[in-house]
Design a protein around this motif. Structure first.
Motif, PDB file in Angstrom:
ATOM      1  N   UNK A 113       4.923  12.320  14.153  1.00 58.66           N
ATOM      2  CA  UNK A 113       3.928  12.639  15.190  1.00 58.66           C
ATOM      3  C   UNK A 113       2.505  12.556  14.638  1.00 58.66           C
ATOM      4  N   UNK A 114       2.141  13.491  13.776  1.00 58.04           N
ATOM      5  CA  UNK A 114       0.764  13.509  13.274  1.00 58.04           C
ATOM      6  C   UNK A 114       0.422  12.211  12.559  1.00 58.04           C
ATOM      7  N   UNK A 115       1.328  11.734  11.719  1.00 59.37           N
ATOM      8  CA  UNK A 115       1.056  10.505  10.987  1.00 59.37           C
ATOM      9  C   UNK A 115       0.869   9.311  11.893  1.00 59.37           C
ATOM     10  N   UNK A 116       1.733   9.185  12.891  1.00 59.34           N
ATOM     11  CA  UNK A 116       1.623   8.067  13.829  1.00 59.34           C
ATOM     12  C   UNK A 116       0.317   8.123  14.618  1.00 59.34           C
ATOM     13  N   UNK A 117      -0.029   9.303  15.106  1.00 63.71           N
ATOM     14  CA  UNK A 117      -1.260   9.449  15.892  1.00 63.71           C
ATOM     15  C   UNK A 117      -2.485   9.144  15.033  1.00 63.71           C
ATOM     16  N   UNK A 118      -2.538   9.721  13.839  1.00 64.67           N
ATOM     17  CA  UNK A 118      -3.713   9.522  12.985  1.00 64.67           C
ATOM     18  C   UNK A 118      -3.844   8.072  12.530  1.00 64.67           C
TER      19      UNK A 118
ATOM     20  N   UNK B  98      -8.744   3.183   5.285  1.00 67.05           N
ATOM     21  CA  UNK B  98     -10.007   2.763   4.682  1.00 67.05           C
ATOM     22  C   UNK B  98      -9.795   1.574   3.750  1.00 67.05           C
ATOM     23  N   UNK B  99      -8.718   1.602   2.966  1.00 68.54           N
ATOM     24  CA  UNK B  99      -8.426   0.491   2.059  1.00 68.54           C
ATOM     25  C   UNK B  99      -8.174  -0.794   2.835  1.00 68.54           C
TER      26      UNK B  99
ATOM     27  N   UNK C   2       0.847  -1.187   0.000  1.00 66.35           N
ATOM     28  CA  UNK C   2       0.000   0.000   0.000  1.00 66.35           C
ATOM     29  C   UNK C   2       0.887   1.243   0.000  1.00 66.35           C
ATOM     30  N   UNK C   3       0.436   2.276  -0.659  1.00 68.78           N
ATOM     31  CA  UNK C   3       1.055   3.583  -0.504  1.00 68.78           C
ATOM     32  C   UNK C   3       0.444   4.284   0.693  1.00 68.78           C
ATOM     33  N   UNK C   4       1.297   4.876   1.534  1.00 63.30           N
ATOM     34  CA  UNK C   4       0.799   5.642   2.680  1.00 63.30           C
ATOM     35  C   UNK C   4       1.851   6.672   3.050  1.00 63.30           C
ATOM     36  N   UNK C   5       1.548   7.927   2.805  1.00 62.35           N
ATOM     37  CA  UNK C   5       2.440   9.024   3.153  1.00 62.35           C
ATOM     38  C   UNK C   5       2.011   9.579   4.505  1.00 62.35           C
ATOM     39  N   UNK C   6       2.795   9.302   5.540  1.00 67.13           N
ATOM     40  CA  UNK C   6       2.416   9.696   6.890  1.00 67.13           C
ATOM     41  C   UNK C   6       2.393  11.198   7.096  1.00 67.13           C
ATOM     42  N   UNK C   7       2.987  11.953   6.196  1.00 65.72           N
ATOM     43  CA  UNK C   7       2.965  13.412   6.321  1.00 65.72           C
ATOM     44  C   UNK C   7       1.664  14.015   5.796  1.00 65.72           C
ATOM     45  N   UNK C   8       0.816  13.189   5.173  1.00 65.49           N
ATOM     46  CA  UNK C   8      -0.418  13.677   4.556  1.00 65.49           C
ATOM     47  C   UNK C   8      -1.630  12.969   5.161  1.00 65.49           C
ATOM     48  N   UNK C   9      -2.441  13.675   5.947  1.00 62.44           N
ATOM     49  CA  UNK C   9      -3.599  13.038   6.583  1.00 62.44           C
ATOM     50  C   UNK C   9      -4.523  12.318   5.615  1.00 62.44           C
ATOM     51  N   UNK C  10      -4.738  12.870   4.420  1.00 60.66           N
ATOM     52  CA  UNK C  10      -5.619  12.206   3.457  1.00 60.66           C
ATOM     53  C   UNK C  10      -5.057  10.848   3.050  1.00 60.66           C
ATOM     54  N   UNK C  11      -3.746  10.759   2.916  1.00 61.44           N
ATOM     55  CA  UNK C  11      -3.120   9.499   2.556  1.00 61.44           C
ATOM     56  C   UNK C  11      -3.271   8.485   3.685  1.00 61.44           C
ATOM     57  N   UNK C  12      -3.111   8.930   4.920  1.00 56.81           N
ATOM     58  CA  UNK C  12      -3.278   8.044   6.075  1.00 56.81           C
ATOM     59  C   UNK C  12      -4.706   7.512   6.132  1.00 56.81           C
TER      60      UNK C  12
END
Length: 235
Positions: free
Chosen positions: A116-121, A75-76, A60-70
């Motif tokens: 930080x944000x990516x891990x929490x989200x 969801x996927x 999967x692609x997941x950019x932790x710096x981008x909330x929409x990507x997380x």
């Protein structure tokens, strides 16, 4: 096999320590959701698992710096599975530099957002799948840079800040989720190397860090190992 049938998520698994973690879980029978900012890198790790592991993998692609990507990744994943047994929060870019001016504003924002944000989200959005497991673990690859008083790394001050925030998140999460039987396991390795001799006096290797993760996750459910701290060669 030790982790036969477990469903594991490893972030930042396109290379280096994340890839080693994903391969190690798969070698022991797990199905691994491999994520990376670069979907092609995640795919290469999944291909390695498919060619040689006892377990299986999906990229999967997941950019932790981008909330929409997380959110999109979470969801996927929820569309593909009814549970997660292990979430490994590994993805967070290292940022070198002794002075504040040694990194750009963009690099600083990415460092803090990813760790930080990516891990929490991501933890927040995957918590329902973890709660559906009968043996849920959250593993955080923090860093000795998140320890109070640590000064031995050449990392940028923003990396120190990010890892202190990640450590704070891990600590409160462990306390609040324990009653649900969710173990939160955090590792605080010093700067380490990917490969090298695993002997006294040598730098810590990624393989040794990974084996600490495997050990903790493999313990019976009455054993809550909250943190791993490491002695360091560098004074």
């Amino acid at each position: 096999m030790l982790f036969d049938g477990l469903r594991v998520v490893v972030t930042g698994a396109g290379r280096d320590t994340g890839r080693t973690l994903a391969l190690a879980f798969a070698e022991r029978g797990a199905h691994v959701a491999v994520t990376a900012r670069d979907p092609a890198a995640a795919g290469r790790t999944a291909d390695l698992i498919s060619r040689g592991g006892a377990g299986t993998a999906e990229a999967f692609g997941c950019d932790l710096t981008k909330p929409d990507s997380v959110r999109g990744f979470a969801a996927a994943l929820a569309d593909r599975t009814d549970r997660i047994d292990v979430l490994v929060n590994n993805g967070a870019a290292y940022l070198p530099g002794a002075g504040l001016d040694d990194a750009s504003d963009h690099e600083i924002v990415d460092t803090v957002a990813g760790a930080v944000t990516g891990t929490v989200l991501l933890t927040r959005h995957l918590l329902p799948l973890l709660r559906a497991s009968d043996r849920p673990d959250i593993v955080n690859l923090v860093s000795a840079c998140g320890e109070v008083g640590h000064h031995r790394s050449d990392a940028h001050p923003a990396f120190y800040a990010a890892k202190h925030a990640q450590a704070g998140f891990a600590g409160i999460l462990s306390q609040r989720l324990r009653a649900e039987g969710i173990r939160v396991i955090s590792l605080y390795p010093p700067d380490f190397v990917q490969d090298g001799p695993r002997v006294a006096g040598a730098p810590l290797t990624a393989r040794s860090v990974v084996e600490c993760v495997l050990f903790a996750v493999g313990q019976p459910r009455d054993c809550f190992i909250r943190e791993f701290h490491f002695e360091q060669v560098r004074p």
